[in-house]
Scaffold this motif. Structure first.
Motif, mmCIF file in Angstrom:
data_model
loop_
_atom_site.group_PDB
_atom_site.id
_atom_site.type_symbol
_atom_site.label_atom_id
_atom_site.label_comp_id
_atom_site.label_asym_id
_atom_site.label_seq_id
_atom_site.Cartn_x
_atom_site.Cartn_y
_atom_site.Cartn_z
ATOM 1 N N ARG A 121 0.811 -1.212 0.000
ATOM 2 C CA ARG A 121 0.000 0.000 0.000
ATOM 3 C C ARG A 121 0.850 1.271 0.000
ATOM 4 O O ARG A 121 0.645 2.137 -0.857
ATOM 5 C CB ARG A 121 -0.978 0.010 1.178
ATOM 6 C CG ARG A 121 -1.940 1.182 0.998
ATOM 7 C CD ARG A 121 -2.897 1.438 2.106
ATOM 8 N NE ARG A 121 -3.709 2.593 1.744
ATOM 9 C CZ ARG A 121 -4.290 3.411 2.591
ATOM 10 N NH1 ARG A 121 -4.187 3.200 3.884
ATOM 11 N NH2 ARG A 121 -4.987 4.438 2.161
ATOM 12 N N ASN A 124 2.285 1.876 -3.288
ATOM 13 C CA ASN A 124 1.326 1.976 -4.385
ATOM 14 C C ASN A 124 1.580 0.872 -5.420
ATOM 15 O O ASN A 124 1.617 1.099 -6.626
ATOM 16 C CB ASN A 124 1.406 3.359 -5.057
ATOM 17 C CG ASN A 124 0.307 3.568 -6.083
ATOM 18 O OD1 ASN A 124 -0.817 3.105 -5.898
ATOM 19 N ND2 ASN A 124 0.629 4.251 -7.170
ATOM 20 N N ASP A 125 1.747 -0.355 -4.913
ATOM 21 C CA ASP A 125 2.170 -1.463 -5.764
ATOM 22 C C ASP A 125 1.162 -2.611 -5.681
ATOM 23 O O ASP A 125 1.383 -3.613 -4.988
ATOM 24 C CB ASP A 125 3.566 -1.935 -5.324
ATOM 25 C CG ASP A 125 4.172 -2.956 -6.284
ATOM 26 O OD1 ASP A 125 3.501 -3.304 -7.277
ATOM 27 O OD2 ASP A 125 5.306 -3.394 -6.025
ATOM 28 N N PHE A 126 0.037 -2.480 -6.396
ATOM 29 C CA PHE A 126 -0.977 -3.531 -6.371
ATOM 30 C C PHE A 126 -0.431 -4.835 -6.946
ATOM 31 O O PHE A 126 -0.792 -5.931 -6.494
ATOM 32 C CB PHE A 126 -2.215 -3.088 -7.158
ATOM 33 C CG PHE A 126 -3.305 -4.130 -7.198
ATOM 34 C CD1 PHE A 126 -4.046 -4.432 -6.063
ATOM 35 C CD2 PHE A 126 -3.582 -4.822 -8.372
ATOM 36 C CE1 PHE A 126 -5.044 -5.404 -6.093
ATOM 37 C CE2 PHE A 126 -4.583 -5.786 -8.414
ATOM 38 C CZ PHE A 126 -5.312 -6.079 -7.267
ATOM 39 N N PRO A 380 -8.424 -2.963 -9.965
ATOM 40 C CA PRO A 380 -8.134 -1.530 -9.781
ATOM 41 C C PRO A 380 -8.952 -0.620 -10.693
ATOM 42 O O PRO A 380 -9.484 0.400 -10.244
ATOM 43 C CB PRO A 380 -6.637 -1.431 -10.074
ATOM 44 C CG PRO A 380 -6.102 -2.790 -9.730
ATOM 45 C CD PRO A 380 -7.192 -3.740 -10.167
ATOM 46 N N ARG A 384 -11.901 2.130 -9.772
ATOM 47 C CA ARG A 384 -11.900 3.535 -10.200
ATOM 48 C C ARG A 384 -13.198 3.895 -10.923
ATOM 49 O O ARG A 384 -13.763 4.978 -10.716
ATOM 50 C CB ARG A 384 -10.694 3.808 -11.105
ATOM 51 C CG ARG A 384 -9.388 3.955 -10.353
ATOM 52 C CD ARG A 384 -8.257 4.432 -11.259
ATOM 53 N NE ARG A 384 -7.768 3.356 -12.097
ATOM 54 C CZ ARG A 384 -6.805 2.508 -11.726
ATOM 55 N NH1 ARG A 384 -6.250 2.618 -10.528
ATOM 56 N NH2 ARG A 384 -6.391 1.562 -12.551
ATOM 57 N N ASP A 397 -4.461 6.814 -7.638
ATOM 58 C CA ASP A 397 -3.554 5.676 -7.536
ATOM 59 C C ASP A 397 -4.247 4.546 -6.774
ATOM 60 O O ASP A 397 -5.351 4.711 -6.257
ATOM 61 C CB ASP A 397 -2.245 6.078 -6.843
ATOM 62 C CG ASP A 397 -2.479 6.754 -5.499
ATOM 63 O OD1 ASP A 397 -3.456 6.384 -4.801
ATOM 64 O OD2 ASP A 397 -1.703 7.646 -5.124
ATOM 65 N N ASP A 398 -3.592 3.399 -6.706
ATOM 66 C CA ASP A 398 -4.176 2.246 -6.011
ATOM 67 C C ASP A 398 -4.049 2.365 -4.495
ATOM 68 O O ASP A 398 -4.783 1.712 -3.764
ATOM 69 C CB ASP A 398 -3.517 0.953 -6.484
ATOM 70 C CG ASP A 398 -3.847 0.638 -7.938
ATOM 71 O OD1 ASP A 398 -4.913 1.095 -8.405
ATOM 72 O OD2 ASP A 398 -3.044 -0.038 -8.604
ATOM 73 N N ARG A 399 -3.105 3.170 -4.040
ATOM 74 C CA ARG A 399 -2.933 3.360 -2.592
ATOM 75 C C ARG A 399 -4.237 3.833 -1.958
ATOM 76 O O ARG A 399 -4.642 3.341 -0.892
ATOM 77 C CB ARG A 399 -1.826 4.378 -2.336
ATOM 78 C CG ARG A 399 -1.569 4.658 -0.864
ATOM 79 C CD ARG A 399 -0.640 5.845 -0.663
ATOM 80 N NE ARG A 399 0.683 5.599 -1.212
ATOM 81 C CZ ARG A 399 1.169 6.182 -2.306
ATOM 82 N NH1 ARG A 399 0.432 7.061 -2.985
ATOM 83 N NH2 ARG A 399 2.383 5.915 -2.738
ATOM 84 N N ASP A 400 -4.895 4.785 -2.601
ATOM 85 C CA ASP A 400 -6.170 5.298 -2.107
ATOM 86 C C ASP A 400 -7.339 4.682 -2.862
ATOM 87 O O ASP A 400 -8.466 5.162 -2.765
ATOM 88 C CB ASP A 400 -6.209 6.821 -2.216
ATOM 89 C CG ASP A 400 -5.276 7.480 -1.211
ATOM 90 O OD1 ASP A 400 -4.930 6.828 -0.205
ATOM 91 O OD2 ASP A 400 -4.884 8.644 -1.436
ATOM 92 N N LEU A 403 -6.221 -0.636 -2.684
ATOM 93 C CA LEU A 403 -5.351 -1.053 -1.587
ATOM 94 C C LEU A 403 -5.723 -0.427 -0.248
ATOM 95 O O LEU A 403 -5.123 -0.759 0.779
ATOM 96 C CB LEU A 403 -3.891 -0.697 -1.908
ATOM 97 C CG LEU A 403 -3.202 -1.544 -2.983
ATOM 98 C CD1 LEU A 403 -1.859 -0.928 -3.364
ATOM 99 C CD2 LEU A 403 -3.011 -2.972 -2.492
ATOM 100 N N GLN A 404 -6.709 0.453 -0.218
ATOM 101 C CA GLN A 404 -6.928 1.231 1.001
ATOM 102 C C GLN A 404 -7.471 0.426 2.164
ATOM 103 O O GLN A 404 -7.139 0.689 3.317
ATOM 104 C CB GLN A 404 -7.843 2.425 0.732
ATOM 105 C CG GLN A 404 -9.286 2.072 0.463
ATOM 106 C CD GLN A 404 -10.167 3.319 0.376
ATOM 107 O OE1 GLN A 404 -10.751 3.752 1.351
ATOM 108 N NE2 GLN A 404 -10.243 3.892 -0.819
#
Length: 501
Positions: A121, A124-126, A380, A384, A397-400, A403-404
């Motif tokens: 997370r 930012n690496d799904f 992902p 979105r 991004d995937d972080r938010d 992956l959150q």
């Protein structure tokens, strides 16, 4: 029968203690364990899970229950003995369908996946965690298949957490609630946005931490039977009824993050601390369901912690802790800021009106994954797109994004997220019942007195643990079945005052 019941309790206590050891290992991994311990921790948790499962399904347990079930049916339904036998039988039947080796493999996989998620997370690496999520999906389907006869593959997974609920039930309930929520969100977001920069100043971590502890102590969280620590994603855990712990995370530039997650997790913990002490060591010593549990965290976080009455008492105290930041800010401005409605990316930070839309997105996505209509590699972008469609924004991004939330990376896919919205609905239903019984509750909260509310919840919800089914408990405590009406009324009243439409 009394001797058999005593023997049953002894066996159940062994299972209970092993399960609590698993939770202790999990808590340590989520708080203080160095990353280098992840591989061994997964192995250790797998061993403990297999042992607990094997003890639960041992032939001796089955023989005892075979003899005791008819006895339990002859007892008054409300008796603790009858409730214990019902709960033990349900736990035995479910456990008996699943191989112990599978349960060990599942918990080991979950521990490994969690550790990778803690690295993926922030990076930012799904792609780093996606292969593990593929296996989680495969194992989630496999777990469901141990319970043949379902209408939807998610049904057994949902029933694990919210007994009596099915995918079709949740979809219908969500559809009904969504019809009420969307116009409310539209009516509010068409107005000028509320100023909330007062919450985004610098608030030193140590002072935030101590204020949160002072608040939950006053609400009723018992620190002689609990403590708070920091983690990546806040949670509550229990090692016994005398050791119920919470965790939180702190952002120095966001006042609400730690405070409201602390109150939220304390709501979970006060539920567990309020269970009848004689239930210790049995399947009764836990909350009735995910939705009932979440109703308590959301009740204390929102209906209490974001109420005007709460802050009439606590705001002067908060100003005293942060005078430079908050002395220039009126109570009205602060109250509006903590209740700002605005489509956002992060579920745990979402306002009360949009929060359930976040849950519905996750619920729909996990059903699509389980049905095979959505591949993990496409998750992902699907995430979105749903945010663009439902909330008018999309994560950069995937972080938010995908992956959150920790849930899919530490549990199964399916069976968890519906509990959050069920909890929101029930929070208002329980609070209404408490206020009907004690109209003085709001006035008491203005004085910093939460005893009456806490005591009503202990007597009508907490003390029963899982003695009753979720539906039975809701009916017993509120006099009616689960209903969205009190929740919708609460939202319309509160936000109609904050955002007149």
């Amino acid at each position: 029968m009394e001797e058999k019941l005593r023997e049953l309790k002894e066996l159940l206590r062994e299972v209970y203690d092993l399960e609590c050891i698993i939770m202790l290992l999990n808590w340590d991994q989520s708080t203080y364990m160095p990353p280098g311990g992840a591989e061994a921790r997964a192995r250790q948790m797998a061993v403990m899970e297999r042992l607990a499962h094997e003890k639960m399904v041992q032939p001796r347990m089955g023989r005892l229950l075979e003899a005791l079930v008819p006895y339990g049916e002859s007892l008054p339904y409300d008796s603790d003995e009858a409730g214990l036998i019902r709960a033990a039988q349900r736990k035995f039947e479910k456990a008996n369908r699943v191989p112990s080796a599978f349960m060990g493999e599942l918990i080991s996989h979950q521990a490994k996946t969690y550790q990778v998620w803690t690295e993926a997370r922030p990076a930012n690496d799904f792609a780093k965690v996606a292969p593990l999520l593929e296996k989680t999906l495969e194992m989630s389907r496999q777990l469901a298949d141990y319970f043949p006869g379902y209408v939807h593959i998610a049904d057994p997974l949902i029933d694990f957490e919210d007994e009596g609920m099915k995918a079709s039930t949740i979809r219908s309930l969500f559809s009904e609630l969504r019809e009420q929520l969307v116009p409310l969100v539209k009516a509010v977001t068409e107005q000028d946005p509320v100023e909330d920069q007062v919450l985004k100043q610098h608030f030193p971590e140590e002072k935030q931490w101590q204020f949160g502890l002072d608040v939950i102590r006053q609400l009723g969280y018992d620190f002689k039977r609990g403590r708070q620590d920091k983690t990546h994603h806040p949670f509550m855990t229990k090692f016994s009824l005398g050791d119920v712990r919470i965790t939180t995370r702190v952002k120095e530039n966001e006042l609400g993050e730690a405070l409201f997650s602390t109150i939220h997790e304390a709501g979970h913990a006060m539920y567990e601390q309020g269970i009848h002490p004689e239930y210790e060591g049995t399947p009764l010593a836990q909350g009735a369901s995910s939705g009932i549990h979440e109703s308590q965290s959301r009740l204390w976080e929102n209906l209490v912690g974001r109420s005007r009455e709460f802050w009439e008492y606590f705001y002067p105290k908060l100003q005293a802790v942060f005078p430079d930041q908050l002395n220039p800010v009126s109570l009205d401005s602060f109250y509006r800021a903590i209740n700002k409605v605005e489509p956002s990316l992060i579920r745990t930070d979402a306002d009360e009106l949009t929060y359930n839309l976040h849950v519905m997105i996750r619920f729909d996505l996990e059903l699509a994954l389980l049905e095979g209509k959505l591949a993990v590699k496409d998750l992902p972008e699907a995430w979105r797109e749903r945010y663009r469609t439902d909330l008018g924004i999309a994560p950069p991004d995937d972080r938010d994004g995908v992956l959150q939330d920790v849930h899919w990376y530490v549990a199964t896919i399916g069976g968890v997220f519906q509990g959050y919205t069920l909890g929101n609905i029930l929070s208002a239903q329980f609070y209404d019942a408490a206020r009907n019984a004690h109209p003085e509750i709001p006035a008491e909260m203005r004085q910093g007195n939460f005893y009456t509310l806490h005591h009503w919840l202990k007597e009508n919800v907490y003390r029963h643990g899982s003695k009753y089914t979720p539906e039975e408990l809701v009916q017993k405590a509120t006099g009616q079945s689960l209903s969205i009406e009190p929740y919708v009324r609460y939202l319309k009243t509160k936000f109609g005052q904050l955002y007149p439409w």
